[in-house]
Design a protein around this motif. Structure first.
Motif, PDB file in Angstrom:
ATOM      1  N   THR A 233       0.841  -1.190   0.000  1.00  0.00           N
ATOM      2  CA  THR A 233       0.000   0.000   0.000  1.00  0.00           C
ATOM      3  C   THR A 233       0.878   1.243   0.000  1.00  0.00           C
ATOM      4  O   THR A 233       2.072   1.183   0.308  1.00  0.00           O
ATOM      5  N   ASP A 234       0.258   2.375  -0.330  1.00  0.00           N
ATOM      6  CA  ASP A 234       0.982   3.641  -0.283  1.00  0.00           C
ATOM      7  C   ASP A 234       0.597   4.435   0.962  1.00  0.00           C
ATOM      8  O   ASP A 234       0.647   5.663   0.964  1.00  0.00           O
ATOM      9  N   ALA A 235       0.212   3.728   2.014  1.00  0.00           N
ATOM     10  CA  ALA A 235      -0.195   4.392   3.248  1.00  0.00           C
ATOM     11  C   ALA A 235       0.914   5.290   3.778  1.00  0.00           C
ATOM     12  O   ALA A 235       2.094   4.922   3.763  1.00  0.00           O
ATOM     13  N   ALA A 236       0.514   6.466   4.243  1.00  0.00           N
ATOM     14  CA  ALA A 236       1.481   7.390   4.824  1.00  0.00           C
ATOM     15  C   ALA A 236       1.792   7.026   6.268  1.00  0.00           C
ATOM     16  O   ALA A 236       2.916   7.217   6.743  1.00  0.00           O
ATOM     17  N   ASP A 237       0.783   6.510   6.961  1.00  0.00           N
ATOM     18  CA  ASP A 237       0.926   6.111   8.362  1.00  0.00           C
ATOM     19  C   ASP A 237       0.217   4.796   8.589  1.00  0.00           C
ATOM     20  O   ASP A 237      -0.838   4.531   7.999  1.00  0.00           O
ATOM     21  N   LEU A 238       0.781   3.985   9.449  1.00  0.00           N
ATOM     22  CA  LEU A 238       0.218   2.696   9.816  1.00  0.00           C
ATOM     23  C   LEU A 238       0.129   2.676  11.338  1.00  0.00           C
ATOM     24  O   LEU A 238       1.146   2.667  12.029  1.00  0.00           O
ATOM     25  N   ALA A 258       5.799   3.684   5.318  1.00  0.00           N
ATOM     26  CA  ALA A 258       4.896   4.419   6.207  1.00  0.00           C
ATOM     27  C   ALA A 258       5.499   4.557   7.597  1.00  0.00           C
ATOM     28  O   ALA A 258       6.288   3.714   8.039  1.00  0.00           O
ATOM     29  N   ARG A 259       5.124   5.609   8.278  1.00  0.00           N
ATOM     30  CA  ARG A 259       5.450   5.701   9.696  1.00  0.00           C
ATOM     31  C   ARG A 259       4.580   4.688  10.441  1.00  0.00           C
ATOM     32  O   ARG A 259       3.392   4.542  10.143  1.00  0.00           O
TER      33      ARG A 259
END
Length: 327
Positions: A233-238, A258-259
């Protein structure tokens, strides 16, 4: 509180029993065989439709980017006709414009991004203005969440969206089949693997729609799903909370840019579940442990396993700051 602690002990016993079985117990299918699998309902009619003079993108094989490009080439009248003739496909097709998915799913409610009534059912509701959001979050729930119980996740989304502000949209994503009750499904990643594929398509669909990279907020078994999806995924935060593990030894093993954040309340029964992985059973290291490498969030004021989104708690405040780009 006593009831939740008893449940936690029962779950621990179930997990340990599965571990002691040495992998001889096959993972149970979701209770009643109720998992919606494959492409959305109505796909056969969609595939047979030649009203536009060409094939429509196959829901089983077309990427969300290909779906987005297809809809970008349609007139408004053509788009409306597809919504009218194939609502169950358009309403679940990652990459289709948000407004069309809302229109297709309108009989199921307001701002519904996913709706599949088969079996236990799948649904995703949106809190906030997703089409114009500067920030997007996706809540990935854990066990016993389906069409009939998704209201709990929707309330979490509403509380988070209100805390984060008007420029944020939050998707309450009951879009995969979660474990039902206490059994082997809780100790394996079978359902999480399938959920990770769906979650990856969801985030790719958000990207294809030109929306911001989302923050994934993953509760309990949902953190297993997020752990398996993290690299794709291209999630910015997890953000994980009440996690039994993410099927990774540490942040590096997640393979994500992701952070990564973790929260675990001292009053959460998940702390009694052993953080082990053996012969495919158990979910591995505790993401809130010092050696995992996640940034640990405050959670001392969270009273129970399902209370991380409670208004006024330090966790909800932290979640809102992360989602809104203030942390």
């Amino acid at each position: 509180m006593h009831r939740t602690r008893r449940f936690g002990k029962t779950l621990t016993t179930a997990v340990l029993a599965a571990l002691l079985a040495g992998g001889t117990t096959a993972p149970a299918a979701a209770a009643g065989g109720e998992a919606p699998v494959g492409p959305p309902p109505g796909t056969a009619a969609w595939r047979a439709d030649r009203s536009l003079g060409r094939s429509l993108p196959d829901p089983a094989t077309a990427t969300p980017a290909e779906v987005a490009a297809f809809f970008a080439g349609l007139t408004d009248a053509q788009s409306r006709r597809l919504v009218r003739d194939h609502p169950t496909v358009v309403g679940n097709l990652d990459g289709a414009p948000v407004r069309l998915r809302y229109a297709a799913n309108a009989p199921a409610g307001d701002r519904v991004l996913v709706y599949d009534p088969r079996g236990r059912g799948l649904i995703a509701r949106v809190a906030g203005d997703l089409e114009h959001a500067a920030h997007v979050a996706v809540i990935v729930p854990g066990s016993d969440i389906d069409l009939s119980t998704a209201g709990r996740t929707a309330r979490w989304a509403t509380d988070l969206q209100e805390a984060a502000g008007d420029d944020t949209a939050v998707i309450a994503w009951a879009g995969y089949t979660t474990p039902s009750g206490i059994g082997p499904d809780l100790a394996t990643d079978t359902l999480a693997e399938a959920g990770a594929e769906r979650l990856t398509r969801l985030t790719a669909g958000l990207d294809a729609a030109g929306l911001p990279d989302p923050a994934l907020l993953c509760h309990s078994y949902g953190s297993v799903t997020c752990g398996l999806a993290a690299a794709d995924t291209d999630a910015a935060d997890l953000v994980v909370m009440g996690s039994p593990g993410m099927r990774a030894d540490d942040v590096t093993a997640l393979g994500t840019g992701a952070r990564v954040w973790a929260a675990k309340s001292p009053d959460d029964w998940i702390d009694h579940v052993p953080n082990v992985e053996f012969l495919g059973l158990g979910h591995g290291a505790d993401p809130a442990s010092p050696g995992f490498g996640a940034t640990v969030l405050p959670a001392d004021d969270v009273p129970a396993h399902d209370a991380y989104f409670t208004p006024g708690t330090s966790t909800l405040t932290a979640f809102a700051a992360i989602v809104g780009g203030d942390r």
